[in-house]
Each structure stands twice: as C-alpha cells, then as structure tokens.
Enzyme design. Sequence first.
Site, short mmCIF file in Angstrom:
data_model
loop_
_atom_site.label_atom_id
_atom_site.label_comp_id
_atom_site.label_asym_id
_atom_site.label_seq_id
_atom_site.Cartn_x
_atom_site.Cartn_y
_atom_site.Cartn_z
N GLU A 1 -0.60 -9.89 -0.83
CA GLU A 1 0.46 -8.92 -0.58
C GLU A 1 1.82 -9.63 -0.52
OE1 GLU A 1 -0.52 -6.80 2.95
OE2 GLU A 1 -2.35 -5.91 2.10
N HIS B 1 0.39 -1.25 2.65
CA HIS B 1 -0.16 -1.64 3.95
C HIS B 1 0.54 -0.88 5.08
CE1 HIS B 1 -2.41 -5.20 5.97
NE2 HIS B 1 -2.44 -4.13 6.75
#
Length: 400
Positions: free
Chosen positions: A255, A278
């Site tokens: 990420e 997220h």
Amino acid sequence: MLLEGVHPAAREQLERAGFSVEESGGARTDEDMARVLRGAHVVGIRSKSQIDASVLRHADKLLAIGCFCIGTNQVDLSGAASMGVPVFNSPFSNTRSVAELVIAEVIALHRRLFERSADMHAGRWVKSSAGSHEVRGRTLGIVGYGRIGSQVSVLAEAMGMRVIYYDVRPTLALGNARPAASLEALLEASDVVTLHVPATERTRALIGTAELAHMRSGGMLLNNARGSVVDVDALADALRRGHLAGAAVDVFPHEPSKNDDAFESALRGLGNVILTPHVGGSTTEAQAAIATDVAGKLIRFIDIGTTTGAVNVPEVDLPEQPPTDKGRPHRILHFHRNVPGVLNTLHQVLASHGANVSGEVLRTRDELGYVVLDVDPGDSRPVAEELEAIDETIRVRVLW
C-alpha cells in the site's frame, strides 16, 4: 509523538494527563522512524509506519508504543517486549464501521452500483437489470467469526441473507448463522464470501487459486481484513475469466505510504470491483473511539503501570497507588527474563534496604516476567539501582 494523523482526541487526552505531545502526518521511513524514537517516551502510529528491530535500537527512552488501529503486525512485538516496552492497540473500537462497510459492499456489488455510477459519470445511460440481484435469500460466507465477523452476521441476517461461517476456533453462532465444516465447504456453499482474519503465517495467501476455484461461479469476494490474506493476481484472474462476478478490496499486500502516492494493483480497471484505500475502520466515530481507547491504555501504563490490553507483555490490571498513614507508596515496575529465582532476588534486595512491601503482583508471558511492587515511601533510588543490576532485569521504573 503521534504519527499518521491520529485523531485529535488522543492528543487532548494525553495533554490532560500531562504529556507534551508532538504530531506529524504520514508514515515514516526507517531512517525517519529512528529519529522519532530517539528521545520519545511514547510513540503512537497507525498501520503504515514500521517499528522493527533496526529502529527499536534507537529507542533510548521509549516506554510504550500505541497502535491506533486494530493490527500490530507493523511492530516488532518480541523486540519491543525484550526492551520492556508494551505495545497497545484497539482491536474492537472500529468493529461497527467495518461491518457496515461490508454490508454496503455486498449490496453495491449485487446491484452493480459502481458500474452504473461510472456509466452515468461518463454520460452513458444504461438502464438494465442484467446482473443485478437482491441480497435477500443469498448466502453470505464469513471467514473469521470474531467481533467483526459476528456483527456482519447479525446485519446480514437482518436483511434476509443466509449466513454460514468458518473459524479455526469453536465459536458460538449468533441468530440463525451456522458453522461450515471447513473453509472449502464454506467457499462452495456461499454466494458471497467476506474475510475477517488477522495477518499471520497461517492466513498468508489464505485465498489463492485453489480456494477461488472452490467458490461458486458468479460468486463474490470481499477482503476488508489484511492485504496478505488474498493472492491478488489470482483474484484478478478469476474476475477476468468471469468465474467471479465481483469483488471488494480495502487492503492490499503493498500500500502507498501516504496520500497521493501512486497505487498499483492487478485489480485496477476491472468491472464490478470496488477498491478502497484501507478505510474499513476510517469513520469519524471509529477513529475517535480508537484514539480514546489507546490513549487511555498508554496513560494507565505510564501513570500506574497497568498493562491491560498490551499485546506483547504480561497483562496486569492495577489500582492507583493507595495512600497509607505513611503517605502514598512508591510503585516499582520490574520487567525481567522469566527464569526461576528472580522474585526471590527481588525480595532479598528489598529486605536489605528495609523496604516494606504493601502490595505485589506478578505475571509472566513466555520468556518475560512483570512484577509490580508497592513499597512504603522512602528513598527508592538505591533500591531501583540495585534492582537494575540484577542479571535478569530488563527494565526498572519507579512511580514516586
């Protein structure tokens, strides 16, 4: 030091408790984190910053770490424990936020809402019921029936879905939910599967090519758990081939460390796939609850030595130091290697200084022991210095 945009409620609570608080947004590189840890007594992070062995050695004054999120896999837990540094998190505060997101995604995928919205934004009017379904009567398979999974179960059943679940531990079913005999049995029986498991070696690539093949043709997969749980390339392939009709993914193996960084994934550009950055627990309510919860745990440890809620050291719940006719006792917090004879050595040191013990608590966890001693007021410095000299001592702190 609070990093990664921890909710302001944490700062407010810590400052009321007497802390001097500094804040900084964004995740940190190892070099940056090493600088942060130098001189900091307490560090608060979220899910992106890594605190591993290479940076912990710079933590010369660190007393505690707060993970203002559910997971703690971004911290070297054993390394912190070996230094007598408890790590606290908030495993339950965003439960409802994640559960509501799951339900929203289940409905959106079945109604193909994101595709229809994309069409409209592109100036296309596509009024069609093709591929659009009600969720009532469909079977939801929940992998991991903990706090979040069980809440999802209740909400889904309230909308008329059938619920089955699989967990490695025996878990009481809520409502009419029923346990599946195995993960494969759950995958084969579910119209949509949602994952709610932690990131461990056991769950790494839990859903890969073989598991996706067990899913029903036209099924859907949701991952709001951890990025390591799903083989993203295998999921993308199943979607391109049409074996799966949709997916929603909030967590990824890799990420971006901060907003506006480029995001790359094999899932980009695929139809009926919801991608979110997220944000499963990122509601105002959840972040405020997490901030309050973790800050409270940090304060209780610093002020009275309580380790309740720590994930890497023995848990000890302590009252405040009770006043006596001699005044408020001194509290000695002693982390040590868990080997026979340490407690006897502690008692000998205290006896040699004539220290009267008014309270004592000992807990052990694996190779670590934590003993808390309340002693009558006096000059505790010589006692602390002698305790620090014991071979098995990891850390000594005295609350005056």
